[in-house]
Design an enzyme around this catalytic site. Structure first.
Site, PDB file in Angstrom:
ATOM      1  N   LYS A  33      -2.027  -2.376 -58.981  1.00 59.02           N
ATOM      2  CA  LYS A  33      -2.846  -2.365 -57.789  1.00 59.02           C
ATOM      3  C   LYS A  33      -3.514  -1.322 -57.644  1.00 59.02           C
ATOM      4  O   LYS A  33      -4.864  -1.234 -57.275  1.00 59.02           O
ATOM      5  CB  LYS A  33      -2.076  -2.905 -56.318  1.00 59.02           C
ATOM      6  CG  LYS A  33      -2.821  -3.075 -55.228  1.00 59.02           C
ATOM      7  CD  LYS A  33      -3.175  -4.637 -55.182  1.00 59.02           C
ATOM      8  CE  LYS A  33      -3.764  -5.129 -54.123  1.00 59.02           C
ATOM      9  NZ  LYS A  33      -3.431  -6.801 -53.995  1.00 59.02           N
ATOM     10  N   ASN A  76       1.073 -20.100 -58.473  1.00 60.90           N
ATOM     11  CA  ASN A  76       1.077 -19.308 -59.537  1.00 60.90           C
ATOM     12  C   ASN A  76       2.745 -19.310 -60.050  1.00 60.90           C
ATOM     13  O   ASN A  76       3.454 -19.012 -58.912  1.00 60.90           O
ATOM     14  CB  ASN A  76       0.527 -17.949 -59.462  1.00 60.90           C
ATOM     15  CG  ASN A  76      -0.761 -17.937 -60.213  1.00 60.90           C
ATOM     16  OD1 ASN A  76      -0.904 -18.684 -61.114  1.00 60.90           O
ATOM     17  ND2 ASN A  76      -1.702 -17.158 -59.717  1.00 60.90           N
ATOM     18  N   TYR A  97      -5.162  27.636 -53.969  1.00 65.39           N
ATOM     19  CA  TYR A  97      -3.915  27.584 -53.148  1.00 65.39           C
ATOM     20  C   TYR A  97      -3.816  28.727 -52.341  1.00 65.39           C
ATOM     21  O   TYR A  97      -4.808  29.417 -51.884  1.00 65.39           O
ATOM     22  CB  TYR A  97      -2.680  27.654 -54.293  1.00 65.39           C
ATOM     23  CG  TYR A  97      -1.260  27.102 -53.699  1.00 65.39           C
ATOM     24  CD1 TYR A  97      -1.197  25.943 -52.868  1.00 65.39           C
ATOM     25  CD2 TYR A  97      -0.275  28.011 -53.920  1.00 65.39           C
ATOM     26  CE1 TYR A  97      -0.021  25.702 -52.273  1.00 65.39           C
ATOM     27  CE2 TYR A  97       1.000  27.703 -53.308  1.00 65.39           C
ATOM     28  CZ  TYR A  97       1.180  26.348 -52.599  1.00 65.39           C
ATOM     29  OH  TYR A  97       2.105  26.209 -52.024  1.00 65.39           O
ATOM     30  N   GLU A 134       1.656  -5.179 -49.359  1.00 61.98           N
ATOM     31  CA  GLU A 134       1.707  -5.960 -50.583  1.00 61.98           C
ATOM     32  C   GLU A 134       2.954  -6.302 -50.676  1.00 61.98           C
ATOM     33  O   GLU A 134       4.212  -5.735 -50.563  1.00 61.98           O
ATOM     34  CB  GLU A 134       1.510  -5.024 -51.544  1.00 61.98           C
ATOM     35  CG  GLU A 134       0.898  -5.756 -52.727  1.00 61.98           C
ATOM     36  CD  GLU A 134      -0.417  -6.508 -52.901  1.00 61.98           C
ATOM     37  OE1 GLU A 134      -0.632  -7.456 -53.557  1.00 61.98           O
ATOM     38  OE2 GLU A 134      -1.293  -6.238 -52.073  1.00 61.98           O
TER      39      GLU A 134
END
Length: 398
Positions: free
Chosen positions: A90, A284, A35, A132
């Site tokens: 995902k 599905n 940092y 998505e």
């Protein structure tokens, strides 16, 4: 059932992922390097040469998984908060299968302009964008605009991931049946986002006779459609301009592929198909026909479910595609890269392993990601969209 639900809830408690440092910070000297003040040197290097972000930040290995929660699995428009478990999942799959660091980003807007603007604004932190569960037809516009306006890969998995894996499965199913891509008649049910992408992929792979069917029947050129995507679809498919219901146009077909809804295909429909019919019933959670009912009447059967052989699963596709695209700093994921990925997935099954119940590799097959990654990089170099590294040598069944 209650114990199973409790187990699932426990796995999701607090989310399914976390952020960890690559190297621990244990001293003040270490802190000063990671940092301030040390980090300022790195900031200025990137300010002077933004391309160095790929070398000096997480960008080179990072994907944003972006959704607005409008088309989540089979659940529909359930909102961005309810979409988070899927996007987290995902991201976990990206990491486990391909080592890609992915972040779930669920947006509280359905406005296409806002989604495009937000993704463009966060893009500097990412090496790729995975769209998505965004409903059709907005998903087409959002993807198209982002691909035009960003210089990193943008991939709508519901469209293109499905198309890639369907191609892989069909390549091997046709081998089992001794048929050729250019000779078969394919009937496709469900012309939404996935159906459009799958159809384009199969046409690019060599299918000549493909007929799309939706609720109103076969899509053909004698109808003026209010949906411009259907007009485009009619112009690129159905070479004999057939009309009628699914039962009408499936007569003599070699292949049925469904991404539509439950129980639209009958045994009588299958019996009217050509010898050695291939059926991909992928709706599905309930397929277009009960697999147990269809099995005695088909040569090859595939579904989207894990409790039957030959699962068409996007997990076979997106980790390797993004691994390849990130590794060669591709500016896009083009049709050639997708086609290469589909053929690579098919090639993960050796000829001696191929059978009616094994046309698609298991998602845990260790060869899949590497094969897809290498094929995608080769295609990226061949089409001029790769910016780093070099193309791997081609290999078969290592």
């Amino acid at each position: 059932m209650s114990s199973l639900i409790d187990e699932i809830r426990e796995l999701h408690a607090g989310g399914k992922m976390e952020t960890l440092p690559k190297k621990p910070i244990e001293t003040m000297e270490g802190l000063s390097k990671v940092y301030t003040p040390g980090v300022a040197e790195i900031c200025m290097e990137i300010a002077n040469d933004p391309a160095k972000a790929y070398q000096l930040t997480i960008k080179k290995n990072t994907v944003a998984v972006v959704s607005d929660g409008t088309a989540v699995l089979g659940l529909g428009d359930i909102g961005p908060e309810a979409a988070m478990p899927v996007m987290e999942g995902k991201a976990v799959l990206f990491k486990q299968f391909a080592g890609v660091d992915a972040f779930p980003i669920c947006l509280n807007t359905k406005d296409a302009d806002e989604i495009v603007q937000i993704v463009k604004m966060i893009a500097p932190a990412f090496g790729g964008i995975n769209l998505e569960d965004i409903s059709s037809p907005r998903c087409f516009e959002i993807e198209r605009r982002l691909k035009q306006e960003l210089d990193i890969p943008v991939f709508h998995d519901d469209q293109h991931g499905t198309a890639v894996v369907v191609l892989a499965g069909l390549v091997n199913a046709l081998k089992v049946c001794g048929k050729k891509m250019e000779d078969v008649k394919v009937v496709f049910a469900g012309i939404g986002a996935a159906g459009m992408a799958c159809s384009r992929m199969l046409l690019k792979a060599g299918v000549r006779n493909l007929i799309g069917v939706d609720r109103q029947g076969a899509i053909h050129r004698d109808v003026e459609y209010s949906n411009p995507h259907w007009t485009e679809y009619a112009n690129m498919t159905n070479p004999h301009n057939l009309s009628g219901s699914l039962s009408d146009v499936i007569v003599g077909a070699d292949v049925f592929i469904g991404v539509s809804g439950p129980n639209i295909l009958t045994v009588e429909d299958i019996q009217s198909m050509a010898t050695d019919p291939i059926v991909f019933a992928m709706a599905n959670p309930k397929p277009e026909i009960d697999p147990a009912v269809a099995a005695p009447h088909v040569r090859v059967l595939a579904t989207g479910r894990s409790d039957f052989p030959n699962q068409i699963n996007n997990v076979l596709c997106f980790p390797g595609i993004f691994r390849g695209a990130l590794d060669c700093h591709a500016t896009t994921i083009n049709e050639e890269m997708k086609l290469a990925a589909g053929l690579a997935i098919a090639d993960a099954i050796c000829p001696e392993e191929l059978s009616e119940t094994y046309i698609i590799p298991n998602v845990f097959n260790p060869k899949v990601v590497q094969k897809v990654r290498d094929a995608v990089i080769r295609a990226a170099w061949e089409t001029g969209v790769a910016k780093s590294g070099e193309a791997p040598a081609a290999t078969l069944h290592p």
